[in-house]
Design a protein around this motif. Sequence first.
Motif, PDB file in Angstrom:
ATOM      1  N   GLN A 214      -4.461   1.565 -19.522  1.00  0.00           N
ATOM      2  CA  GLN A 214      -3.980   0.563 -18.577  1.00  0.00           C
ATOM      3  C   GLN A 214      -2.882   1.132 -17.683  1.00  0.00           C
ATOM      4  OE1 GLN A 214      -4.889  -3.097 -18.033  1.00  0.00           O
ATOM      5  NE2 GLN A 214      -3.975  -2.087 -16.267  1.00  0.00           N
ATOM      6  N   GLU A 215      -2.001   1.949 -18.227  1.00  0.00           N
ATOM      7  CA  GLU A 215      -0.944   2.553 -17.418  1.00  0.00           C
ATOM      8  C   GLU A 215      -1.535   3.501 -16.371  1.00  0.00           C
ATOM      9  OE1 GLU A 215       3.371   4.811 -17.973  1.00  0.00           O
ATOM     10  OE2 GLU A 215       1.992   4.612 -19.671  1.00  0.00           O
ATOM     11  N   ARG A 216      -2.578   4.234 -16.732  1.00  0.00           N
ATOM     12  CA  ARG A 216      -3.222   5.134 -15.771  1.00  0.00           C
ATOM     13  C   ARG A 216      -3.821   4.340 -14.614  1.00  0.00           C
ATOM     14  NH1 ARG A 216      -7.919   6.710 -14.204  1.00  0.00           N
ATOM     15  NH2 ARG A 216      -8.981   5.286 -15.627  1.00  0.00           N
ATOM     16  N   GLU A 222      -1.389   1.362  -7.880  1.00  0.00           N
ATOM     17  CA  GLU A 222      -0.116   1.357  -7.150  1.00  0.00           C
ATOM     18  C   GLU A 222      -0.183   2.256  -5.923  1.00  0.00           C
ATOM     19  OE1 GLU A 222       4.599   1.701  -8.309  1.00  0.00           O
ATOM     20  OE2 GLU A 222       3.166   3.014  -9.305  1.00  0.00           O
ATOM     21  N   GLU A 223      -0.787   3.428  -6.052  1.00  0.00           N
ATOM     22  CA  GLU A 223      -0.924   4.329  -4.911  1.00  0.00           C
ATOM     23  C   GLU A 223      -1.752   3.697  -3.797  1.00  0.00           C
ATOM     24  OE1 GLU A 223      -2.527   8.008  -6.217  1.00  0.00           O
ATOM     25  OE2 GLU A 223      -0.805   8.524  -7.487  1.00  0.00           O
ATOM     26  N   ARG A 224      -2.687   2.866  -4.165  1.00  0.00           N
ATOM     27  CA  ARG A 224      -3.558   2.249  -3.161  1.00  0.00           C
ATOM     28  C   ARG A 224      -2.934   0.995  -2.555  1.00  0.00           C
ATOM     29  NH1 ARG A 224      -7.115  -1.809  -3.971  1.00  0.00           N
ATOM     30  NH2 ARG A 224      -6.937  -1.555  -6.233  1.00  0.00           N
ATOM     31  N   LEU A 225      -2.210   0.196  -3.346  1.00  0.00           N
ATOM     32  CA  LEU A 225      -1.741  -1.096  -2.878  1.00  0.00           C
ATOM     33  C   LEU A 225      -0.364  -1.053  -2.227  1.00  0.00           C
ATOM     34  CD1 LEU A 225      -2.778  -3.831  -5.482  1.00  0.00           C
ATOM     35  CD2 LEU A 225      -3.675  -3.427  -3.202  1.00  0.00           C
ATOM     36  N   VAL A 226       0.529  -0.217  -2.734  1.00  0.00           N
ATOM     37  CA  VAL A 226       1.903  -0.247  -2.230  1.00  0.00           C
ATOM     38  C   VAL A 226       1.970   0.027  -0.727  1.00  0.00           C
ATOM     39  CG1 VAL A 226       4.126   0.948  -2.334  1.00  0.00           C
ATOM     40  CG2 VAL A 226       2.992   0.230  -4.438  1.00  0.00           C
ATOM     41  N   GLU A 277      -8.675  -5.049 -12.658  1.00  0.00           N
ATOM     42  CA  GLU A 277      -8.346  -6.418 -12.271  1.00  0.00           C
ATOM     43  C   GLU A 277      -6.912  -6.760 -12.669  1.00  0.00           C
ATOM     44  OE1 GLU A 277     -12.749  -8.543 -12.597  1.00  0.00           O
ATOM     45  OE2 GLU A 277     -11.471  -8.387 -14.380  1.00  0.00           O
ATOM     46  N   ALA A 278      -6.542  -6.388 -13.897  1.00  0.00           N
ATOM     47  CA  ALA A 278      -5.176  -6.658 -14.343  1.00  0.00           C
ATOM     48  C   ALA A 278      -4.163  -5.899 -13.496  1.00  0.00           C
ATOM     49  CB  ALA A 278      -5.028  -6.277 -15.821  1.00  0.00           C
ATOM     50  N   ALA A 279      -4.459  -4.643 -13.172  1.00  0.00           N
ATOM     51  CA  ALA A 279      -3.530  -3.853 -12.365  1.00  0.00           C
ATOM     52  C   ALA A 279      -3.348  -4.451 -10.981  1.00  0.00           C
ATOM     53  CB  ALA A 279      -4.038  -2.418 -12.268  1.00  0.00           C
ATOM     54  N   ALA A 280      -4.437  -4.881 -10.350  1.00  0.00           N
ATOM     55  CA  ALA A 280      -4.334  -5.470  -9.017  1.00  0.00           C
ATOM     56  C   ALA A 280      -3.490  -6.747  -9.035  1.00  0.00           C
ATOM     57  CB  ALA A 280      -5.732  -5.754  -8.473  1.00  0.00           C
ATOM     58  N   LEU A 281      -3.645  -7.556 -10.069  1.00  0.00           N
ATOM     59  CA  LEU A 281      -2.869  -8.791 -10.149  1.00  0.00           C
ATOM     60  C   LEU A 281      -1.405  -8.511 -10.462  1.00  0.00           C
ATOM     61  CD1 LEU A 281      -5.186 -11.342 -11.978  1.00  0.00           C
ATOM     62  CD2 LEU A 281      -4.530 -11.281  -9.586  1.00  0.00           C
ATOM     63  N   VAL A 282      -1.131  -7.617 -11.407  1.00  0.00           N
ATOM     64  CA  VAL A 282       0.252  -7.310 -11.768  1.00  0.00           C
ATOM     65  C   VAL A 282       1.023  -6.808 -10.550  1.00  0.00           C
ATOM     66  CG1 VAL A 282       1.700  -5.721 -13.077  1.00  0.00           C
ATOM     67  CG2 VAL A 282      -0.154  -6.928 -14.214  1.00  0.00           C
ATOM     68  N   LEU A 283       0.417  -5.911  -9.788  1.00  0.00           N
ATOM     69  CA  LEU A 283       1.098  -5.369  -8.618  1.00  0.00           C
ATOM     70  C   LEU A 283       1.134  -6.367  -7.462  1.00  0.00           C
ATOM     71  CD1 LEU A 283      -0.402  -1.786  -8.804  1.00  0.00           C
ATOM     72  CD2 LEU A 283       1.946  -2.441  -9.295  1.00  0.00           C
ATOM     73  N   ARG A 320       5.813   2.509 -18.093  1.00  0.00           N
ATOM     74  CA  ARG A 320       6.855   2.413 -17.067  1.00  0.00           C
ATOM     75  C   ARG A 320       6.697   1.186 -16.183  1.00  0.00           C
ATOM     76  NH1 ARG A 320       5.176   4.809 -12.061  1.00  0.00           N
ATOM     77  NH2 ARG A 320       3.088   5.732 -12.158  1.00  0.00           N
ATOM     78  N   TYR A 321       5.715   0.372 -16.452  1.00  0.00           N
ATOM     79  CA  TYR A 321       5.515  -0.867 -15.686  1.00  0.00           C
ATOM     80  C   TYR A 321       6.024  -2.093 -16.450  1.00  0.00           C
ATOM     81  CZ  TYR A 321       2.612   2.021 -12.697  1.00  0.00           C
ATOM     82  OH  TYR A 321       2.178   2.998 -11.846  1.00  0.00           O
TER      83      TYR A 321
END
Length: 481
Positions: A214-216, A222-226, A277-283, A320-321
């Motif tokens: 999940q961290e990966r 993050e690189e794509r959305l930020v 999906e979880a990563a997109a929502l968290v960020l 780290r998130y």
Amino acid sequence: MNKHHESHELPDSHGSRGLPDDDSQITLRDPADLADALPYLMGFHPTDSVVMVALHGRRGRFGGRLRLGIPRSPGEWPHAAEQLAECLVTGSERRGPRPDGIIVFLCQDPDPVGDMTGSHVMEKLRPLAQQLRTACGALDVPVLEALCISDGRYWSYCCPDARCCPPEGRALALPGTSALAAAATYAGLQVRGTLREMEARLTPWPRPAAAAEQERVLAATEERLVPRILDEEERARVGHETLDLAGLLMRRLSGAPPASGRSDGDALDDGLIAHDEAAALVLGLQDRTTRDRAAEWMEGPDAAPALRLWRALSRRCVGRYTEHAAAPLTLAGWVAWSTGDEPAARVALGLALRVDPGCQFAQLLHQACNEGLDPEALRKCLREERAERERAEREACEGRDVCEERAARDEREEWAELERRGPGQPVTSPHRPKPRRKAPLNRKETANRPAGPDGGTQGARPAPRGIRRAGKVGRRDGTGR
């Protein structure tokens, strides 16, 4: 020390002499009854906690309550004791009368690694109990009882009678077997397990392999959305995508079959949400506007799946998130408070402030929940904002439809005019502005215009008949020649 303690206000009818139903009052006569009542006062079994309860009147009605995790360092105990005593007394005075007494509970189980027992824990916490008694006494509010609850037993720091409070302590009553438990169940009060179990539903995954994967995915997302979030125009698109994905997952969770228990249900929810999906929502929820829009799912059929989603996202904030969990934890606390589950709300909001003490949304909700405010005021505000936004979007959509319909009508009229006049004829739509005619040049402007290729003035109007042009403009004679 965690300065974000939990305060719990209880109506006067929830007294040490009775439960909400006036026809079935329960009298708590001794330390055993007090120890048995603690989970029903808090809504869960507090672990590693200092709990203080205010008493009012001659009969000792329960009033305000607060909870704080026991500071790990004994050097912090005197300062913590002063803060807790002052907070409970001043908070009670803001909401009503000054407390006439205070009950203190110190709840901590022995460390599973080692040979400590409940008696060892009781002796270790004795200085803290004395410091709390001293701090309350300095405010002229006596501590009427101070209990230590550990390893299924309780001890009294105030009772010197070994017949009722022996040095080895006394065993707690079995859950659900006392008269208080029966009365609380009848009144609708629930005990949701231990504090440790409630926090485990909101803390990052303890599974190393799943957490690493999940961290990966979080790092790649993050690189794509930020960069898109930092762009002013793209930020709004990311917000819409985040809310659309959240709505999709809420519908997916609603359609899942119910699980047998909390842990089974959490595992089921985790399996229904992919890592990306979880990563997109968290960020995506790190944007404040998007998070506030997500807070509108707080009642009705949206509340239960939203709470499950926010809990699941809190568990996905690994490595780290971890600080990213403040947004889903705050949303989980808000939905729990909005639906009447105040103990779960305080736990979630306390964890949000633990990972991000500067989160203003969590601070405001935590304070409002602790002060016993009605969440309906905030629900009404969110409803009005949603209605206003939907009205503006509807009007904008209607405006676009009118413009498109007008343009299509103009085009139909132009084609009809073209067919009527035939080929080669200019067509001017009645809805188009006619071209403006240039004003005629005066004699000075004509003279100043540069010469054209034929020697005349470039761009000048042709001279009318009867005017001789031989390098300069002539004059008419009397005969009109």
